[in-house]
Design an enzyme around this catalytic site. Structure first.
Site, short mmCIF file in Angstrom:
data_model
loop_
_atom_site.label_atom_id
_atom_site.label_comp_id
_atom_site.label_asym_id
_atom_site.label_seq_id
_atom_site.Cartn_x
_atom_site.Cartn_y
_atom_site.Cartn_z
CG ASN A 264 -1.46 -1.32 1.56
OD1 ASN A 264 -2.22 -1.85 0.76
ND2 ASN A 264 -1.10 -1.89 2.70
CD GLU A 297 5.45 -6.31 -0.02
OE1 GLU A 297 4.76 -5.67 -0.83
OE2 GLU A 297 5.53 -7.56 -0.02
N1 B3K Z 1 0.99 -7.55 -3.79
C1 B3K Z 1 0.83 -8.31 -2.58
C2 B3K Z 1 0.07 -9.58 -2.76
C3 B3K Z 1 -1.40 -9.44 -2.66
C4 B3K Z 1 -2.06 -10.77 -2.66
C5 B3K Z 1 -3.54 -10.66 -2.76
N2 B3K Z 1 -4.20 -11.94 -2.61
C6 B3K Z 1 2.14 -8.63 -1.95
C7 B3K Z 1 3.32 -8.55 -2.84
O1 B3K Z 1 3.45 -9.26 -3.80
O2 B3K Z 1 4.15 -7.74 -2.58
ZN ZN Z 2 4.82 -8.12 -4.81
#
Ligand code: B3K
Ligand code: ZN
Length: 875
Positions: A264, A297
């Site tokens: 996020n 992230e």
């Molecule tokens: N983008 C999120 C993963 C979300 C999974 C939703 N079921 C974590 C990542 O890949 O960084």
């Molecule tokens: Zn990811």
């Protein structure tokens, strides 16, 4: 359930400029007020406004100030439609939800009395009505209101622009995110938490506030996450010229979380597992995981957030790229070539252990899938890890500089846009003036390509001809495949073990040539070759393929002793071991004696005692292929035979190399203060592998060694390794050690997870024992980490017991999938995948596995998530 196809993509009918959200947070009754400034999308031919919404209670809906009544709009399924609307509208929507009842951990939920959100992929629609699709990017302002005592901390994306008291025991905080973003990147946290914080000077001189938020009592476990965050920021500045674009960057840890973490914007929310660490509770593997996930992230801030996906079929655009970036980050953090090689070996292992089977099973899909029922089922090793391999191949083909040029062009073209995998490929091609049209097949074709190689040495001409032939097995919906564009890195070793200098088509090619295989079959001619070479093919694992070459034992031993490419050196050892494991497994099946040749033992000994090699490399070279990896090589899997064969092999190594193993056990102690750095971790890894081999042929002395390590260990890595050794060898002190371990750490949830996990995977743990463990007061299905620690580790990590001939493991699996599905479909559907490879097992097991799948599939109320997995398995 409905299948969604990539080819059916249509642009959104309306775009959203700004979103103002107001939350009155209450566990039973949260009111969400939303104000959307929308405009008709000139690129859309569709009519009307379309908003997604799931499980929402609509209170009011106003358009341009006028209340709409049923009849003005239509709600069906997950969609609210307003059939006629002006080109510019302001929608005001008020909805009600009950976060405390949300056990799915998707959308807005409560964990330990605190509020958290998880919106990717489609969780935002269970918070409010919204065009919840990644190609709708808007500017968000968020007002949070909540009880001040219970929720002293109120966080959302971007910058804090206002906060204060509301007078009635409640307070508020207002946040503004300066960047456009899709709804899946929205987040809020309302909680009783504490933080470690620091200001950090960015490359351009700005100061950013970095925070790591955790529950009270965990502040002694945030240093490594903070350090990893700072390293990530620096690394992205240096390697890719990408800077943090916010004044504040927050990481929040939560114990109830479906996956590892979530990117996020400015407010990353993490599974505690990937934040909390100190030497007392975390292992070397945990530390490495924290560094990788914090990096991952953070790197999403550019690859995923600033440039996002047009639709969810493009998921690998951000995930494959970001995994590649976190892999490179981890490798650079170690800093040495040999350390980098070990990270590469670990990546290859993951790929073979998890992705190749996926690519060969009922859920096989291209890196860019063509269809899905439930998008959450497509956060897979294929999209992530194979996706990362695809990105890595650009770098292999274009070089580091060429790759960087491609990245620069990608951001120049697509900043603040929602784009497709093809756009990334085009940026790579255009920045380097390369035709990468055929490379597209890595995105569109599923399955693991097989490259078959054969070599011919012509002594008279001094030439070595290497013929490479490619094919790819059929996968669901794709019976025939076209040739891929495959970079194959090749070196040639002389009898001395040294690399030859290569001349290819008359041009000097160094000691490793990158051959580009684009046809079904091609021959590459090396000239100036004075002796018959041993080819080292697919160096550094230059493509995610299966390589077949008729290596003799002598050639493999030569490569295992000398290859300058550490990945292929390791690979030669794996081939030697695999061949023997398969033979021994067959021998178990036919009741023959299990013999292991001295040649193999000697090769293992040589590596074990070679102090010129990093401990971490030696550990990897001595680690046998796992039972499930052996299973993947067999046409008809007999899990018990594999287990016995592998145990026998470990036993022989433990006895034959006892002296050397003991010496290495002593030589690789890491006295003094614990440090998770790669060199120290490598030593612990080798030492603990030595202990594991010794414990495979235990006697009183070895048991005492393990017991002493357990009693005196100054860190969790050594603690756990000793405990595992005691349990696996059924040492007299095993039960007592388990009990003491629990008593010492019963307040540390992540360590209790380890306690369950160790037991779940122990060879002596059968289904009945797992059922007993489920009665333990600390066990709960509701917490994903806990469910994974016991149930997943048993079903996936203890094959000889899980596949018990009486089918009890399968019955257990079916029960747990159903129980989990009622609480949390995303977690349930991961467990459902344990049965993917059922068609490859011995007939008696197959029948029972199919029965268990049918039982789940026929049990009525199933989520889309689980339904998709079991019905594909049964197709
Ligand atoms: N983008 C999120 C993963 C979300 C999974 C939703 N079921 C974590 C990542 O890949 O960084
Ligand atoms: Zn990811």
């Amino acid at each position: 359930p409905q299948t969604i196809y990539r080819k059916d993509y249509t642009p959104p009918t309306y775009l959203v400029d700004t979103v103002e959200l107001g939350f009155d947070l209450d566990p039973d009754r949260t009111i969400v007020a939303s104000r959307l400034a929308m405009v008709r999308n000139p690129d859309s031919v569709g009519e009307g406004i379309e908003l997604h919404g799931v499980n929402l209670q609509l209170v009011t809906l106003r358009m341009n100030g006028k209340t709409l009544h049923p009849g003005d709009y239509d709600i069906s399924g997950d969609m609210l439609r307003i059939p006629s609307a002006p080109d510019e509208v302001t929608l005001e929507i008020e909805t009600l939800t009950a976060p405390v009842k949300n056990t799915t951990l998707n959308g807005l939920y409560v964990s330990n009395g605190n509020f958290f959100t998880q919106c990717e992929a489609e969780g935002f629609r269970s918070i409010t009505y919204f065009p919840d699709r990644p190609d709708v990017m808007a500017k968000f302002t968020v007002m949070l209101r909540a009880d001040k005592k219970k929720y002293p901390v109120l966080l959302s994306n971007g910058n804090l622009i206002d906060e204060g008291d509301l007078g009635d025991g409640r307070h508020y905080a207002k946040w503004e995110d300066p960047f456009k973003k899709p709804s899946y990147l929205f987040a809020l946290v309302a909680a009783r938490l504490v933080c470690q914080e620091e200001t950090f000077r960015l490359k351009d001189g700005r100061d950013a506030l970095l925070q790591v938020w955790v529950e009270d009592g965990n502040l002694d476990k945030t240093d490594y996450a903070m350090q990893s965050l700072k390293n990530s920021i620096r690394w992205d500045e240096e390697r890719f010229g990408l800077e943090l674009d916010l004044d504040r960057f927050m990481i929040v840890a939560v114990s109830d979380f479906n996956m590892g973490a979530m990117e996020n914007k400015g407010l990353n929310i993490f599974n505690t597992k990937f934040v909390l660490a100190n030497p007392r509770v975390a292992t070397d593997v945990d530390y490495a995981g924290i560094e990788a996930v914090v990096g991952h992230e953070y790197f999403h801030n550019w690859t995923g957030n600033r440039v996002t996906c047009r639709d969810w079929f493009q998921l690998s655009l951000k995930e494959g790229l970001t995994v590649f970036r976190d892999q490179e980050f981890s490798a650079d953090m170690i800093g040495t070539d040999s350390g980098r090689a070990v990270t590469r070996i670990e990546q290859v292992r993951t790929l073979r252990q998890a992705q190749f089977p996926e690519d060969a099973g009922p859920m096989a899909h291209p890196v860019r899938p063509d269809s899905f029922v439930e998008i959450n089922n497509f956060y897979t090793v294929t999209v992530y890890e194979k996706g990362a391999e695809v990105v890595r191949m650009y770098q292999t083909l274009l070089g580091r500089e060429g790759f960087r040029k491609g990245m620069d062009l990608y951001f120049e073209r697509h900043d603040e846009q929602a784009v497709e995998c093809d756009d990334f490929r085009a940026a790579m091609a255009d920045a380097n003036n390369r035709d990468l049209a055929q490379f597209e097949r890595w995105y569109s074709q599923a399955g693991t390509p097989v490259v078959t190689a054969s070599g011919r040495y012509d002594a008279g001409a001094g030439a070595f001809a290497l013929t490479l032939t490619q094919s790819c097995p059929p996968t669901p919906g794709q019976p025939d495949k076209l040739p891929f564009h495959i970079p194959v890195a090749v070196g040639l070793l002389g009898a001395s073990g040294k690399d030859m200098h290569l001349t290819l088509d008359g041009a000097k090619a160094g000691t490793t040539a990158i051959l580009e295989l684009t046809e079904p079959s091609q021959t590459f001619r090396f000239t100036g070759i004075k002796e018959e070479p041993t080819p080292s093919i697919l160096r550094d694992f230059s493509a995610p393929v299966v390589l077949e070459y008729p290596y003799t034992d002598e050639q493999l031993l030569h490569l295992f002793s000398h290859d300058s490419d550490p990945v292929n050196r390791w690979e030669a050892g794996q081939r030697l071991a695999m061949e023997r494991l398969l033979k021994m497994t067959a021998a178990v099946g036919s009741g023959n004696k299990l013999a292991l040749d001295d040649t193999f033992i000697d090769a293992m000994r040589k590596i074990l005692v070679d102090a010129s090699l990093d401990a971490a490399f030696r550990e990897n070279a001595l680690l046998l292929p796992s039972e499930s990896m052996v299973a993947e090589q067999m046409d008809m899997v007999n899990p018990q035979a594999i287990h016995l064969a592998r145990q026998a092999m470990r036993h022989t190594i433990g006895t034959s190399l006892r002296k050397e193993l003991l010496a290495q056990y002593e030589a690789n102690q890491t006295p003094g203060e614990y440090s998770p750095d790669a060199v120290s971790a490598g030593k612990r890894g080798l030492k603990n592998l030595a202990l594991a081999y010794l414990s495979a042929a235990p006697d009183d002395d070895i048991n005492m060694l393990a017991q002493r390590q357990f009693d005196r260990a100054g860190n969790m890595t050594d603690r756990v390794a000793a405990l595992v050794s005691l349990i696996h060898s059924a040492a007299p002190g095993a039960a007592d050690a388990l009990e003491r371990f629990y008593a010492e750490f019963d307040n540390e949830a992540l360590v209790v997870d380890k306690w369950f996990a160790i037991q779940a995977a122990a060879p002596g743990t059968d289904v009945a024992a797992v059922r007993e463990l489920m009665k333990h007061p600390a066990f709960t299905l509701k917490n994903p980490n806990r469910a994974r620690s016991l149930i997943f580790n048993f079903c996936n990590g203890n094959p000889a017991q899980f596949h018990a001939p009486d089918g009890s493991g399968y019955a257990f699996w079916a029960e747990q999938v159903k129980a989990l599905d009622a609480l949390n479909p995303q977690v349930a559907s991961r467990l459902a995948r344990s049965m993917d490879r059922w068609r490859r097992y011995a007939p008696a097991l197959q029948t029972q596995m199919k029965g268990a799948l049918q039982k789940v599939s026929g049990s009525g109320k199933l989520s889309n998530d689980v339904n998709e997995v079991v019905s594909k398995a049964l197709t």
